[in-house]
Write an enzyme that holds these catalytic residues in place. Structure first.
Site, PDB file in Angstrom:
ATOM      1  N   THR A  16       0.825  -1.211   0.000  1.00  0.00           N
ATOM      2  CA  THR A  16       0.000   0.000   0.000  1.00  0.00           C
ATOM      3  C   THR A  16       0.855   1.255   0.000  1.00  0.00           C
ATOM      4  O   THR A  16       0.456   2.292  -0.535  1.00  0.00           O
ATOM      5  CB  THR A  16      -0.942  -0.024   1.219  1.00  0.00           C
ATOM      6  OG1 THR A  16      -1.833  -1.124   1.056  1.00  0.00           O
ATOM      7  CG2 THR A  16      -1.748   1.245   1.352  1.00  0.00           C
ATOM      8  N   SER A  66       1.164  -7.612  -0.884  1.00  0.00           N
ATOM      9  CA  SER A  66       1.862  -8.630  -0.075  1.00  0.00           C
ATOM     10  C   SER A  66       0.941  -9.750   0.388  1.00  0.00           C
ATOM     11  O   SER A  66       1.418 -10.746   0.922  1.00  0.00           O
ATOM     12  CB  SER A  66       2.576  -7.995   1.112  1.00  0.00           C
ATOM     13  OG  SER A  66       1.691  -7.739   2.175  1.00  0.00           O
ATOM     14  N   THR A  99       1.531  -4.392   4.197  1.00  0.00           N
ATOM     15  CA  THR A  99       1.337  -4.699   5.622  1.00  0.00           C
ATOM     16  C   THR A  99       0.814  -6.112   5.872  1.00  0.00           C
ATOM     17  O   THR A  99       0.995  -6.655   6.957  1.00  0.00           O
ATOM     18  CB  THR A  99       0.335  -3.707   6.252  1.00  0.00           C
ATOM     19  OG1 THR A  99      -0.896  -3.770   5.517  1.00  0.00           O
ATOM     20  CG2 THR A  99       0.866  -2.301   6.254  1.00  0.00           C
ATOM     21  N   ASP A 100       0.152  -6.712   4.853  1.00  0.00           N
ATOM     22  CA  ASP A 100      -0.550  -7.970   5.117  1.00  0.00           C
ATOM     23  C   ASP A 100       0.368  -9.104   5.571  1.00  0.00           C
ATOM     24  O   ASP A 100      -0.003  -9.902   6.439  1.00  0.00           O
ATOM     25  CB  ASP A 100      -1.338  -8.404   3.870  1.00  0.00           C
ATOM     26  CG  ASP A 100      -2.581  -7.547   3.648  1.00  0.00           C
ATOM     27  OD1 ASP A 100      -2.983  -6.836   4.591  1.00  0.00           O
ATOM     28  OD2 ASP A 100      -3.134  -7.579   2.539  1.00  0.00           O
TER      29      ASP A 100
HETATM   30  N1  ASP Z   1      -2.796  -5.539   0.733  1.00  0.00           N
HETATM   31  C1  ASP Z   1      -1.736  -4.600   1.036  1.00  0.00           C
HETATM   32  C2  ASP Z   1      -0.422  -5.351   1.038  1.00  0.00           C
HETATM   33  O1  ASP Z   1      -0.172  -6.063   1.983  1.00  0.00           O
HETATM   34  C3  ASP Z   1      -1.996  -3.972   2.342  1.00  0.00           C
HETATM   35  C4  ASP Z   1      -0.996  -2.953   2.769  1.00  0.00           C
HETATM   36  O2  ASP Z   1       0.095  -2.867   2.283  1.00  0.00           O
HETATM   37  O3  ASP Z   1      -1.367  -2.197   3.699  1.00  0.00           O
HETATM   38  O4  ASP Z   1       0.346  -5.251   0.110  1.00  0.00           O
END
Ligand code: ASP
Length: 358
Positions: A16, A66, A99-100
């Site tokens: 993100t 991710s 973050t995932d």
């Molecule tokens: N779906 C995103 C990822 O993990 C979520 C994020 O980065 O906050 O790439």
């Protein structure tokens, strides 16, 4: 011309923090992993005191959401991190990541080796196109930690806090302060570019221990060219040994174990099972026999708990399987997989250090 005193390397993985939405200000309807890593450096970043005279280089390793992280991408990242750690010109490394699965990537790297320079993973909960994105400040904070020689090791930096890979987990799907280190709390904070450790030296050295089964033999730059590279080469050619979860819950049946062990598909035979236990490492009595059968067939077993706080307290007479302390099930799975890989490697190369039992 500006004289640079140190170099930091930023490795881009997507996420993100590199996300873009159609409508500016849309914090949820965006695509992760769209913007190149070099565009994530805030303008004027060298004006931050600790980053004055710091040369920042970027390199795109992956460009993904991710949630789709895979082992092959981990290995490419790990190669880049190992190379940067061995490069004396590089003082510290920042990894921008979604973050995932950020906590999994951080933990995987910390299980591969304990770097002798800072390796800092950072992220964002809002896309770069948000009206008020959190990525730029996280990037600055991560760079400041990476520039700090007291921060050797693998860390996660988000929302002004510094977390250890063993403890950190994403605990919230939306808010910008989405990570928590649970009951131990973060190991430090970043305030106006300054890193303040929250633990005393003794506590901090404990805090830096990646896990009870930490590959201590991989510490220090002198070993980077040997043990960690040998293990990574093994992973690149054979893959991470397959480890699955069995969750104990009301109404669970022995099939939870047997069907899991029969699973085909990618990843090969199941080599290990993490038992996601109830409470203090307990599990449904119906699972005992299939688990004992699995163990007799050479499947590695390790216990973790469904409880989100604390870790399993092992009694003096405990006869059950080893506990992945203090790891949650997500990290227990990676830890067991890496222990099996180290075991396999030690069996192949007698000169390699024996695995540390979990
Ligand atoms: N779906 C995103 C990822 O993990 C979520 C994020 O980065 O906050 O790439």
């Amino acid at each position: 011309m500006q004289a640079f005193h140190k170099k930091l390397l930023v490795l881009g993985m997507g996420g993100t923090i590199a996300g873009r939405s159609q409508a500016q200000g849309d914090n949820v309807g965006y695509r992760a992993g769209e913007l190149p890593v070099e565009s994530l450096l805030p303008r004027g970043v060298n004006d931050v005191e600790c980053l004055a005279n710091v040369q920042i280089e970027t390199r795109q390793i992956a460009q993904m959401d991710s949630k789709d992280m895979d082992h092959a991408t981990w290995f490419v990242l790990a190669r880049a991190v190992l190379a940067a750690c061995a490069d004396e010109a590089v003082a510290g490394i920042v990894i921008t990541h979604g973050t995932d699965t950020l906590e999994e990537t951080a933990f995987f790297l910390s299980q591969l080796f304990t770097p002798s320079k800072p390796v800092v993973l950072t992220c964002a909960m809002r896309p770069a196109t948000a009206l008020s994105p959190d990525g730029p400040q996280n990037m600055v904070d991560a760079l400041c930690v990476a520039a700090n020689p007291s921060a050797d090791g693998v860390w996660v930096v988000a929302a002004g806090a510094v977390h250890r890979p063993t403890q950190v987990a994403k605990v919230h799907p939306y808010r910008t302060d989405a990570f928590s280190s649970g009951e131990t709390g973060p190991v430090g904070v970043v305030e106006e570019g300054r890193l303040r450790w929250l633990h005393s030296a003794g506590e901090n050295s404990f805090a830096r221990t990646p896990s009870a089964a930490a590959p201590r033999q991989f510490e220090g730059s002198s070993n980077l060219g040997t043990a960690a590279n040998a293990l990574l080469a093994r992973l690149e050619s054979n893959g991470l040994p397959r480890v699955e979860w069995v969750v104990s819950h009301a109404g669970v049946t022995p099939a939870a174990v047997t069907t899991c062990l029969m699973a085909g598909g990618e990843g090969g035979a199941v080599r290990g099972l993490v038992l996601v236990c109830t409470g203090n490492g307990t599990f449904h009595q119906c699972l005992t026999k299939p688990l004992r059968d699995a163990e007799a067939r050479g499947v590695w077993l390790r216990r973790s708990t469904r409880c989100t706080q604390g870790s399993i307290v092992v009694g003096a007479t405990s006869v059950d399987w080893p506990v992945a302390m203090p790891l949650d099930p997500v990290k227990a799975r990676i830890s067991l997989s890496m222990d099996i890989a180290r075991h396999d490697l030690a069996g192949l190369t007698p000169q390699a250090t024996a695995p540390v039992p979990g």
